[in-house]
Design an enzyme around this catalytic site. Structure first.
Site, short mmCIF file in Angstrom:
data_model
loop_
_atom_site.label_atom_id
_atom_site.label_comp_id
_atom_site.label_asym_id
_atom_site.label_seq_id
_atom_site.Cartn_x
_atom_site.Cartn_y
_atom_site.Cartn_z
CG HIS A 307 -2.08 0.90 1.08
ND1 HIS A 307 -2.02 2.25 1.33
CD2 HIS A 307 -3.34 0.66 0.64
CE1 HIS A 307 -3.19 2.79 1.08
NE2 HIS A 307 -4.01 1.85 0.64
CG ASP A 364 -8.52 -4.33 -2.98
OD1 ASP A 364 -9.70 -4.13 -2.67
OD2 ASP A 364 -7.82 -3.55 -3.63
N1 ACO Z 1 4.25 -7.73 -4.80
C1 ACO Z 1 5.59 -7.72 -4.96
N2 ACO Z 1 6.36 -6.62 -4.80
C2 ACO Z 1 5.75 -5.50 -4.44
C3 ACO Z 1 4.36 -5.41 -4.25
C4 ACO Z 1 3.60 -6.59 -4.43
N3 ACO Z 1 2.29 -6.58 -4.26
N4 ACO Z 1 4.02 -4.14 -3.91
C5 ACO Z 1 5.16 -3.46 -3.89
N5 ACO Z 1 6.21 -4.26 -4.21
C6 ACO Z 1 7.64 -3.89 -4.24
C7 ACO Z 1 7.97 -3.10 -5.48
O1 ACO Z 1 8.41 -3.94 -6.54
C8 ACO Z 1 9.07 -2.20 -4.98
O2 ACO Z 1 10.25 -2.99 -4.87
P1 ACO Z 1 11.70 -2.30 -5.13
O3 ACO Z 1 11.84 -1.26 -4.06
O4 ACO Z 1 12.65 -3.44 -5.03
O5 ACO Z 1 11.63 -1.72 -6.52
C9 ACO Z 1 8.63 -1.88 -3.55
O6 ACO Z 1 7.84 -3.00 -3.14
C10 ACO Z 1 7.81 -0.60 -3.43
O7 ACO Z 1 6.70 -0.70 -4.31
P2 ACO Z 1 6.13 0.53 -5.13
O8 ACO Z 1 5.43 0.00 -6.33
O9 ACO Z 1 7.20 1.55 -5.35
O10 ACO Z 1 5.10 1.12 -4.09
P3 ACO Z 1 3.89 2.06 -4.44
O11 ACO Z 1 3.57 2.80 -3.19
O12 ACO Z 1 4.16 2.89 -5.66
O13 ACO Z 1 2.70 1.07 -4.83
C11 ACO Z 1 0.89 -0.44 -4.65
C12 ACO Z 1 1.72 0.65 -3.95
C13 ACO Z 1 0.47 0.06 -6.04
C14 ACO Z 1 -0.36 -0.70 -3.83
C15 ACO Z 1 1.75 -1.72 -4.77
O14 ACO Z 1 2.10 -2.19 -3.49
C16 ACO Z 1 1.05 -2.83 -5.57
O15 ACO Z 1 1.16 -2.83 -6.80
N6 ACO Z 1 0.33 -3.76 -4.89
C17 ACO Z 1 -0.42 -4.79 -5.59
C18 ACO Z 1 -1.73 -4.23 -6.11
C19 ACO Z 1 -2.73 -3.97 -5.01
O16 ACO Z 1 -2.97 -4.80 -4.15
N7 ACO Z 1 -3.36 -2.79 -5.09
C20 ACO Z 1 -4.40 -2.39 -4.13
C21 ACO Z 1 -3.90 -1.30 -3.25
S1 ACO Z 1 -5.10 -0.87 -2.05
C22 ACO Z 1 -6.23 0.01 -2.89
O17 ACO Z 1 -5.97 0.72 -3.79
C23 ACO Z 1 -7.56 -0.13 -2.52
#
Ligand code: ACO
Length: 433
Positions: A307, A364
C-alpha cells in the site's frame, strides 16, 4: 506566528510556512515557492505531496490508524451502518435519530432510475466488463438530471444531487449484474434498507422469492463501511481534480470509478481472487508464487499486498480478515482459496523481501473471498468497491466545492527536445525510431 522552514539554494534563502494539521501532522506550504524562486517541486506519483487540506479522513500509515471525521474505522465497522457513515462523511457529524431517519427516507425514495437508462444497458455486448458500464451509467445520470450540470447552484440543490447519486448507485450496480447474468432487472423495493434493497435487486429472480439473509446484509454493510473513504487516493484525487473544473457530481464520480478500475487500485480485488484461483489450480504451491512476486524480471505482483501509505498494517484488512472467517463459518462455506490466502499471507509476512519493503495485506486481500461467498462473480468486485467508496468521493467533492478550491493543475519538468526548426518532409533522414 507560523513556524517557518528555511530553504537555501546557493546564496538565496527562502522562507516556507510550516502548516500543522489537527493531528500534529506537519506540511511545508510551497504554494508561493515559484513566485519567490522560480522553482517548482517535483514528486512523481505524488508520493509526498499534499494536494489539499481536508477534515474528512485521518490516516496514519505507520501506526495503521484510519478515522472518518474523528471516529475510528474499528468503531464504525462494528457499531455504525453504511447509510449512517454516508451521512457522517457528507455532513461531518453523526446524525441524530431524526436526521438519520430523514436521510434514509430521502435516499430510499429516489432509488428508481429513469427507464430510458435500460436502453443504454441494452446496447452493451454480453460479457462487457461491469466497470466499463458503471463509468458510463454514472456519467449518464447527468443527462437525466440536467439541473445537476451546474454544481454551484444552491446548497439544497447540491444535496439533492448527492442523495440522488447515493440512491441510484445500488440500482445501477444491480442492473449491471443482471445484464451480465442475462437476467431481467429487479426494481427497487423501497420498504427495504439500503443494503437489503441492493442485495434483493441483485440476487432476486423474477420467478422466485429471494430470502434476505441478515448474515449477508451485515457482512455487506461492513464491507461498504470499510471502503467508504480513504483520503487522497488515486480515485478520490481524480474525483477532486475533475470536480475542480466545476464538472458536475455525476461526471466527477464517473472519473473516480474509471481510476478505481485499475489493478493497482480497486481492480486489485478481482485480481486477488484470480491469483488465488491460479495458485490453487497450480497445485497450491504458495512459495513458487511468492518467488514470482519477488522476481524483478517477472511482472507478477502479489495482488492485495502493499500500500502506498500503510507501512505496518492496513486496519481495514485486519477487520476484513476476521469478518471473512466469521461470515464463511456462519454461511457454512468452506472456500479453499481462503486457506491459500492465509498460507500466502503467513509466508509473505515471514519473507525478508516483503518485510523489508513493509508489504502487508491491504483491504483487497480478503474482501473478494467474502464477495464470493455472498455470490458475486469476480468481475463485480470492483463495482462493489465503487459502491462502498461512493460517499467518500461525494464528501471529498463537496468539501472541495465548499472550500472554493482552484482548478487542479500540476506543473511539470520538461525533459524533451529544445526549440528547433521545422524540417520539411523531403529533407528528413530515414526514421530510425
Ligand atoms: N508484490 C511484490 N512486490 C511489491 C508489491 C507486491 N504486491 N508491492 C510493492 N512491491 C515492491 C515493489 O516492486 C518495490 O520494490 P523495489 O523497491 O525493489 O523496486 C517496492 O515494493 C515498493 O513498491 P512501489 O510500487 O514503489 O510502491 P507504491 O507505493 O508505488 O505502490 C501499490 C503501492 C500500487 C499498492 C503496490 O504495493 C502494488 O502494486 N500492490 C499490488 C496491487 C494492489 O494490491 N493494489 C491495491 C492497493 S489498495 C487500494 O488501492 C484499494
Amino acid at each position: 506566528m507560523a513556524e517557518m522552514a528555511i530553504l537555501k539554494i546557493g546564496e538565496e534563502v527562502y522562507e516556507l510556512p510550516v502548516i500543522i494539521g489537527t493531528e500534529g501532522e506537519r506540511a511545508l506550504d510551497i504554494s508561493d515557492l515559484r513566485d519567490q524562486s522560480g522553482l517548482i517541486t517535483l514528486d512523481i506519483g505524488y508520493k509526498n505531496t499534499g494536494s489539499t487540506t481536508s477534515s474528512i479522513t485521518f490516516l496514519n500509515g505507520e501506526k495503521g490508524i484510519l478515522r472518518h471525521r474523528g471516529y475510528s474505522i474499528e468503531d464504525l465497522a462494528e457499531k455504525s451502518s453504511f447509510i449512517e457513515v454516508c451521512y457522517l462523511l457528507v455532513h461531518g457529524e453523526l446524525p441524530t435519530k431524526e436526521q438519520l431517519a430523514t436521510w434514509d427516507e430521502d435516499i430510499r425514495h429516489q432509488t428508481l432510475v429513469n427507464e430510458d437508462m435500460s436502453n443504454i444497458f441494452a446496447a452493451y455486448p454480453t460479457g462487457s466488463h461491469p466497470m466499463g458500464q458503471l463509468v458510463a451509467m454514472v456519467s449518464s445520470l447527468s443527462s437525466f438530471y440536467p439541473e445537476s450540470l451546474n454544481p454551484n447552484r444552491t446548497p439544497e440543490q447540491q444535496l439533492h444531487t448527492i442523495r440522488r447519486m447515493l440512491a441510484k448507485m445500488p440500482t445501477i450496480c444491480a442492473m449491471i449484474y443482471k445484464k451480465s447474468a442475462g437476467h431481467p432487472k429487479i426494481y427497487p423495493n423501497n420498504n427495504l434498507d439500503y443494503v437489503s434493497n441492493f442485495l434483493n435487486m441483485t440476487f432476486k429472480h423474477v420467478t422466485e422469492d429471494y430470502e434476505i439473509d441478515p448474515v449477508i446484509v451485515d457482512a455487506m454493510d461492513k464491507l461498504l463501511i470499510l471502503h467508504a473513504d480513504h483520503e487522497q487516493n488515486c480515485s478520490t484525487s481524480t474525483v477532486r481534480i475533475v470536480g475542480s473544473s466545476h464538472a458536475n457530481l455525476y461526471t466527477s464520480i464517473s472519473a473516480g470509478i474509471a481510476a478505481l478500475w485499475g489493478p493497482l487500485h480497486g481492480g486489485a480485488n478481482q485480481e486477488v481472487i484470480e491469483m488465488l484461483e491460479a495458485i490453487r489450480n497450480d497445485g497450491g504451491n504458495t512459495e513458487k508464487w511468492l518467488d514470482k512476486a519477488k522476481d524483478k524480471n517477472d511482472p507478477f505482483r502479489l495482488m492485495g499486498f502493499g500500500h502506498r501509505v500503510y507501512k505496518n498494517f492496513d486496519p481495514r484488512a485486519t477487520i476484513i480478515k476476521k469478518a471473512c472467517d466469521q461470515v464463511l463459518t456462519k454461511l457454512g462455506i468452506h472456500d479453499p482459496v481462503l486457506d491459500i490466502a492465509k498460507k500466502l499471507e503467513e509466508a509473505a509476512l515471514n519473507d525478508p523481501y516483503f518485510v523489508e519493503r513493509k508489504l502487508y495485506p491491504n483491504v483487497d486481500f480478503y474482501s473478494g473471498i467474502i464477495y464470493r461467498a455472498i455470490g458475486f462473480p469476480t468481475e463485480m468486485f470492483t463495482v462493489l468497491f465503487a459502491l462502498g467508496r461512493l460517499p467518500g468521493w461525494i464528501a471529498q467533492w463537496r468539501e472541495m466545492r465548499a472550500d472554493k478550491q482552484p482548478i487542479g493543475r500540476p506543473r511539470q519538468l520538461y525533459t524533451g527536445a529544445v526549440s528547433r526548426a521545422y524540417v520539411p518532409i523531403e529533407q528528413r533522414g530515414a526514421v530510425t525510431a
